[in-house]
Scaffold this motif. Structure first.
Motif, PDB file in Angstrom:
ATOM      1  N   LYS A 137      25.084  44.970  52.822  1.00 11.17           N
ATOM      2  CA  LYS A 137      25.876  45.071  51.527  1.00 11.17           C
ATOM      3  C   LYS A 137      24.656  45.800  50.465  1.00 11.17           C
ATOM      4  N   ILE A 138      25.131  46.511  49.616  1.00 10.94           N
ATOM      5  CA  ILE A 138      24.165  47.222  48.687  1.00 10.94           C
ATOM      6  C   ILE A 138      23.848  46.280  47.748  1.00 10.94           C
ATOM      7  N   THR A 139      22.732  46.170  47.566  1.00  8.45           N
ATOM      8  CA  THR A 139      22.040  44.962  46.554  1.00  8.45           C
ATOM      9  C   THR A 139      21.332  45.791  45.388  1.00  8.45           C
ATOM     10  N   SER A 140      21.177  47.023  45.265  1.00  2.77           N
ATOM     11  CA  SER A 140      20.792  47.734  44.123  1.00  2.77           C
ATOM     12  C   SER A 140      21.106  49.221  44.522  1.00  2.77           C
ATOM     13  N   GLY A 141      21.220  49.942  43.332  1.00  4.78           N
ATOM     14  CA  GLY A 141      21.499  51.309  43.291  1.00  4.78           C
ATOM     15  C   GLY A 141      23.244  51.668  43.874  1.00  4.78           C
ATOM     16  N   HIS A 142      23.061  52.740  44.500  1.00  5.39           N
ATOM     17  CA  HIS A 142      24.462  53.126  45.305  1.00  5.39           C
ATOM     18  C   HIS A 142      24.337  53.829  46.703  1.00  5.39           C
ATOM     19  N   ALA A 143      25.541  54.094  47.056  1.00  2.89           N
ATOM     20  CA  ALA A 143      25.239  54.669  48.603  1.00  2.89           C
ATOM     21  C   ALA A 143      24.982  56.237  48.197  1.00  2.89           C
ATOM     22  N   PRO A 144      24.421  56.906  49.282  1.00  2.00           N
ATOM     23  CA  PRO A 144      23.787  58.170  48.990  1.00  2.00           C
ATOM     24  C   PRO A 144      25.141  59.267  48.898  1.00  2.00           C
ATOM     25  N   GLY A 146      24.689  62.928  48.282  1.00  2.00           N
ATOM     26  CA  GLY A 146      24.544  64.199  48.288  1.00  2.00           C
ATOM     27  C   GLY A 146      23.427  64.485  49.144  1.00  2.00           C
ATOM     28  N   PRO A 147      22.860  65.641  49.680  1.00  3.48           N
ATOM     29  CA  PRO A 147      21.448  66.035  50.418  1.00  3.48           C
ATOM     30  C   PRO A 147      20.363  65.357  50.000  1.00  3.48           C
ATOM     31  N   THR A 148      20.174  65.305  48.540  1.00  2.95           N
ATOM     32  CA  THR A 148      19.042  64.842  48.050  1.00  2.95           C
ATOM     33  C   THR A 148      19.051  63.135  47.788  1.00  2.95           C
ATOM     34  N   GLU A 149      19.982  62.382  48.158  1.00  2.18           N
ATOM     35  CA  GLU A 149      19.994  60.870  48.166  1.00  2.18           C
ATOM     36  C   GLU A 149      19.891  60.213  49.472  1.00  2.18           C
ATOM     37  N   MET A 150      19.209  59.152  49.529  1.00  2.00           N
ATOM     38  CA  MET A 150      19.303  58.543  50.836  1.00  2.00           C
ATOM     39  C   MET A 150      18.974  56.796  50.337  1.00  2.00           C
ATOM     40  N   MET A 151      19.425  55.903  51.451  1.00  2.00           N
ATOM     41  CA  MET A 151      19.362  54.404  51.241  1.00  2.00           C
ATOM     42  C   MET A 151      18.399  53.948  52.426  1.00  2.00           C
ATOM     43  N   ILE A 152      18.061  52.778  52.087  1.00  2.00           N
ATOM     44  CA  ILE A 152      17.116  52.230  53.172  1.00  2.00           C
ATOM     45  C   ILE A 152      17.349  50.827  53.156  1.00  2.00           C
ATOM     46  N   HIS A 160       7.271  47.780  52.481  1.00  2.00           N
ATOM     47  CA  HIS A 160       6.311  48.791  51.972  1.00  2.00           C
ATOM     48  C   HIS A 160       6.640  49.080  50.507  1.00  2.00           C
ATOM     49  N   HIS A 161       6.941  48.226  49.744  1.00  2.00           N
ATOM     50  CA  HIS A 161       6.857  48.461  48.034  1.00  2.00           C
ATOM     51  C   HIS A 161       7.799  49.368  47.620  1.00  2.00           C
ATOM     52  N   LEU A 162       8.919  49.837  48.174  1.00  2.00           N
ATOM     53  CA  LEU A 162       9.695  50.980  47.863  1.00  2.00           C
ATOM     54  C   LEU A 162      10.732  50.488  46.579  1.00  2.00           C
ATOM     55  N   ALA A 163      11.070  51.471  45.821  1.00  2.00           N
ATOM     56  CA  ALA A 163      11.943  51.093  44.764  1.00  2.00           C
ATOM     57  C   ALA A 163      12.906  52.650  44.719  1.00  2.00           C
ATOM     58  N   LEU A 164      13.945  52.169  43.965  1.00  6.41           N
ATOM     59  CA  LEU A 164      14.845  53.352  43.483  1.00  6.41           C
ATOM     60  C   LEU A 164      14.131  54.540  43.119  1.00  6.41           C
ATOM     61  N   LEU A 181      15.384  57.664  46.997  1.00  9.32           N
ATOM     62  CA  LEU A 181      16.270  56.425  47.344  1.00  9.32           C
ATOM     63  C   LEU A 181      17.208  56.303  46.359  1.00  9.32           C
ATOM     64  N   SER A 182      18.779  56.249  46.465  1.00 10.63           N
ATOM     65  CA  SER A 182      19.630  56.083  45.495  1.00 10.63           C
ATOM     66  C   SER A 182      20.271  54.566  45.602  1.00 10.63           C
ATOM     67  N   GLY A 183      19.734  53.920  46.818  1.00  8.00           N
ATOM     68  CA  GLY A 183      20.252  52.690  46.881  1.00  8.00           C
ATOM     69  C   GLY A 183      19.549  51.843  48.079  1.00  8.00           C
ATOM     70  N   ILE A 184      19.680  50.408  47.946  1.00 10.41           N
ATOM     71  CA  ILE A 184      18.752  49.531  48.865  1.00 10.41           C
ATOM     72  C   ILE A 184      20.048  48.763  49.380  1.00 10.41           C
ATOM     73  N   ALA A 185      20.186  48.507  50.707  1.00  8.84           N
ATOM     74  CA  ALA A 185      21.163  47.489  51.185  1.00  8.84           C
ATOM     75  C   ALA A 185      20.304  46.398  52.172  1.00  8.84           C
ATOM     76  N   ALA A 186      21.173  45.556  51.880  1.00  8.48           N
ATOM     77  CA  ALA A 186      20.471  44.154  52.710  1.00  8.48           C
ATOM     78  C   ALA A 186      21.410  43.736  54.179  1.00  8.48           C
ATOM     79  N   PHE A 187      20.998  43.197  55.155  1.00  9.01           N
ATOM     80  CA  PHE A 187      21.609  42.814  55.930  1.00  9.01           C
ATOM     81  C   PHE A 187      22.327  41.295  55.811  1.00  9.01           C
ATOM     82  N   THR A 188      23.508  41.347  56.071  1.00 13.40           N
ATOM     83  CA  THR A 188      24.077  40.090  55.906  1.00 13.40           C
ATOM     84  C   THR A 188      23.843  39.079  57.192  1.00 13.40           C
TER      85      THR A 188
END
Length: 858
Positions: A137-144, A146-152, A160-164, A181-188
């Motif tokens: 589930k996406i906890t912050s930001g949004h899903a990628p 286009g080619p310049t966006e990704m999610m982790i 690793h102290h990553l942010a949007l 990074l356009s979004g961050i997703a957490a495992f359920t």
């Protein structure tokens, strides 16, 4: 008088004396239960993960198998987009979505640090789709988008102290992709430690597969009321039963569980093996405890016999005490085992493998097994002392309590011990003389078991001589106090032998593994010196293939004389005798003959890289009677079948490239389609004359952009081998530490009970002038000599095992025997400190003893 009531009263009366034995049972049971809870929890974690990530039915390429998401080519096998449409038209399908998944990637941050797990968990890149919402589930930001966006995934982002907005680089065989990074997703559910990144579908297809419109798999969801098996049949009817690989959710989960389960099973059984060693050591502790308690209660038992108790009742009374000890220690051990499992989970979390206590799994079999083991081991260990108690006669009530005379081991025991040791020694000798490792390993196992049992049986006989020798060097300088300590250690050889045996077992394994580990490093180093001519070796620690951009960066260095790419291709070879065998072909450049110096049986190594030529190892040549000039039929997996002439036969005496079959890279490229051609998994390079140091620095700088690869010169490679073996040994030593802790408890318990047993004697010595300080020193010296006796036996036995094992490994190329004397001598010296530590509490209690009360005591 009832047996149960007497046993219960004795147990309560002597609970302090049994405390250390209970701790030994507790530790052993805790290790078993902790291992089972930990591995069951890991299984639960992966089961939940597989259950939510798999679709009702998954379609993948027919050639795809376990690990195909990280193939040697760097590109997973793909499906055409039309497969998604066809599958979606099958009866009972609610939706069909194309998926992209690749594990042949590396993700790095702005500091060029690899974001992948250090525990072996994969780095996974794929496309974000509705199917991912089953487990993420996406906890912050949004899903990628286009080619310049990704999610982790959130675990990696947190670690690793990553942010949007942070820019990451994804390295794949198709090139490097930079995106923010356009979004961050957490495992359920719990993520066991994988690093996961997502792109939009078009970007994932282009950057991960190099094939717009292609997919690695299709996720199919069923309509209500349609079973997975029925859906699979329906999809197979549309796509073709044998055209693709179809799996239900259960089949996919079972396949994944099998891959993970093999690793977990190995870990579980290894840890249970060390728990078994701890149990074995605990047997000696419990045996000594009950032997001394029986000896101290000789007069009491005699009185019980005089008033009507028979042998069976006395025996059962002791066994019931052991049963109570086993129950108490086991129950505490089960609780401690759960705590140990939680501690292991926290430790794995620190190392990068996340395990949630919410998934803590305690099967009903775990406490049952722990309690059963603890009780059985305790009762078995107390059986012989119990029988001995039953033989006490009523006349013993008229004598002073004390240890019966047992200054010399019995003749039967001595003969049996010598016989067992002789059989074990013969087994070790036959292991060293074996011509095949398979036959030798059986003799080695036989030799280890029989020499260990033999040393345990013969321990009391050895104590009489060895302790005297050790005392001459260690105790005699302390004058009369030292002589008293020596006599105390020799007073009961059987007890001294049993106490030392507990320490001997752990240290024998330490010495054996130290010899084997040092010999492996020495053999590998010697082989490198003899065989490796290349200056530098480049490879990934995690098995990632060498990406084209990294290879190009290395080949562009003008200070290098040549760069050799080493890749392996699966193939089937048919020999002139008609036999067909699956092999891995080493496809390399002709310069490999300069980088690796192979001893030749026939022909020249360089000739193996000629047109339509092949080089085989001597083992294969002997097995199939292959000679120089013979023709072999080689069927490349996914490629064509060719006939090749044997141009070289290399010796398989060494352990480097043993059994390898060689062809040229040009021949491999002509025989295998480009999309099936594996990437190199290793690069070898040699600098131009006089430029080795400069070239080394430049190669490291050129590949700094690719942190998944390690550049090593020969000195680095040797150190890496030493470090890897050292880390493995340290882990094993840590597990053996449990057995050594239990052995130390045995020394403490023996001394503590010995002090109680000698209460009157100690009082008399104090009355005639022995000071508190001298008394404490006497007990410490007794402990030291027992510990050194156990260490001497254990280290000597372990070095014998290690030397025999090395001779057996010499058949596999590990020909150098190296005894790690600093480690051996360090362990021997540390044993003296162990003895001092074990004597602290008993010596302190003896020093505080009231003289008059001690003299009056019985």
């Amino acid at each position: 008088m009832t047996v149960m009531k007497t046993a219960r009263r004795n147990f309560v009366a002597h609970k302090g004396r049994m405390a250390l034995s209970a701790i030994a049972v507790l530790l052993s049971v805790a290790f078993v239960c902790g291992t089972l809870v930990f591995t069951d929890t890991m299984n639960t974690t992966f089961d939940k993960l597989f259950a939510v990530t798999n679709s009702n039915v998954t379609v993948s390429p027919k050639e795809a198998a376990g690990g195909e998401e990280a193939p040697a080519t760097g590109k997973p096998r793909t499906l055409e987009a039309s497969v998604v449409d066809k599958a979606g038209r099958a009866e009972g399908v609610r939706s069909a979505q194309g998926g992209v998944l690749s594990m042949a990637v590396t993700v790095v941050n702005a500091k060029n640090e690899n974001l992948g797990s250090t525990t072996g968990a994969p780095t996974i890149a794929g496309n974000w789709s509705d199917n991912e919402l089953k487990s993420m589930k996406i906890t912050s930001g949004h899903a990628p988008r286009g080619p310049t966006e990704m999610m982790i995934d959130s675990d990696t982002a947190k670690k690793h102290h990553l942010a949007l907005g942070d820019e990451l680089r994804t390295i794949a065989v198709t090139g490097d992709t930079r995106a923010r990074l356009s979004g961050i997703a957490a495992f359920t559910v719990t993520n066991p430690g994988a690093t996961i990144v997502y792109f939009d579908t078009a970007t994932a297809q282009r950057q991960l597969l190099g094939a717009p419109g292609a997919f690695t798999h299709v996720n199919i969801t069923s309509k209500d009321g349609v079973s997975d098996e029925q859906l699979k049949r329906n999809v197979a009817g549309v796509l073709g039963a044998d055209a693709y690989r179809l799996q239900t959710a259960k089949e996919a989960a079972d396949a994944n569980r099998k891959d993970v389960g093999s690793f977990l099973d190995v870990m579980k059984y290894v840890m249970l093996g060390f728990a078994g060693i701890a149990f074995l050591v605990g047997i000696f502790l419990i045996f000594n405890t009950f032997s001394m308690l029986v000896a101290q209660r000789t007069r009491e038992i005699g009185l019980m016999r005089a008033i009507g108790a028979d042998r069976g009742q006395i025996n059962r009374s002791v066994l019931v005490e052991a049963f109570l000890l086993g129950i108490v220690g086991s129950l505490l051990g089960v609780a401690a085992g759960v705590g140990l499992a939680v501690g292991l989970m926290k430790l794995m979390g620190q190392m990068g493998m996340e395990l949630s206590t919410d998934d803590l799994t305690i099967a009903w079999t775990t406490p049952v097994l722990g309690i059963l083991l603890g009780v059985v081991v305790t009762v078995v260990a107390a059986y012989v002392p119990g029988r001995r108690a039953g033989k006490v006669s009523p006349m013993a009530a008229l004598r002073d309590a004390g240890t019966p005379g047992d200054r010399k081991a019995g003749v039967v025991r001595a003969v049996l011990g010598l016989l067992l040791t002789g059989i074990g020694g013969a087994g070790l000798f036959l292991a060293t003389a074996a011509e095949k490792a398979s036959a030798g390993s059986m003799w080695l196992g036989l030799g280890v078991v029989f020499t260990l049992i033999g040393f345990i049986v013969i321990g009391p006989l050895l104590a009489a001589g060895v302790v005297r020798v050790l005392s001459g060097a260690v105790l005699r300088p302390f004058g009369s106090v030292g002589r008293l300590a020596e006599r105390n250690a020799l007073r009961n050889p059987r007890r001294t032998g049993a106490t030392a045996a507990a320490l001997m077992i752990g240290l024998a394994l330490v010495a054996c593994l130290s010899v084997v580990g040092s010999s492996m490093v020495a053999s590998a180093t010697d082989e490198l010196d003899k065989s490796v001519g290349a200056d530098y070796i480049v490879a990934s620690e995690t098995g990632q293939p060498v990406m084209p951009q990294a290879e190009q960066a290395m080949r562009a260095n003008p200070r290098l004389d040549h760069v050799t790419a080493y890749r392996e291709l699966p193939a089937k070879i048919t020999a002139p005798d008609g036999s067909t065998e699956e092999v891995g072909l080493g496809a390399t450049d002709p310069t490999y003959a300069q980088d690796i110096r192979r001893k030749m049986v026939a022909g020249e190594h360089a000739a193996a890289y000629g047109k339509d030529a092949i080089g085989v190892g001597s083992i294969y040549a002997e097995a199939h009677r292959v000679k120089l000039g013979d023709e072999l039929t080689v069927a490349f997996v996914g490629g064509r079948t060719v006939k090749l002439k044997v141009a070289a036969i290399t010796s398989d005496e060494g352990n480097l490239d043993k059994g390898m079959t060689y062809i040229s890279t040009a021949l491999a490229e002509a025989s295998v389609p480009a999309d099936r051609m594996p990437r190199p998994f290793m690069l070898l390079a040699t600098a131009k004359d006089g430029q080795a140091t400069t070239a080394y620095a430049e190669v490291k700088k050129a590949l700094a952009e690719y942190p998944q690869y390690t550049v090593r010169n020969q000195a680095d490679y040797k150190q890496a081998l030493k470090d890897q073996v050292g880390q493995l040994l340290n882990m094993v030593y840590g597990l053996l530490g449990l057995a050594i802790v239990v052995a130390v408890l045995g020394v403490v318990n023996t001394l503590a009970l010995s002090v109680v047993e000698r209460t009157r004697e100690i009082g008399l010595m104090r009355a005639i002038g022995l000071s508190r300080r001298q008394l404490r020193r006497m007990i410490r010296l007794e402990s030291v000599v027992i510990a050194l006796f156990g260490a001497l036996l254990g280290l000597g036995l372990g070095m014998g095992w290690g030397a025999a094992a090395q001779q057996l490994l010499a058949l596999e190329g590990l020909k150098v025997l190296e005894i790690p004397w600093p480690t051996i001598l360090g362990v021997f010296a540390a044993s003296a400190l162990v003895g001092l530590f074990a004597a602290l509490v008993p010596a302190f209690r003896a020093g505080r003893m009231n003289v008059l009360n001690a003299i009056a005591g019985e």
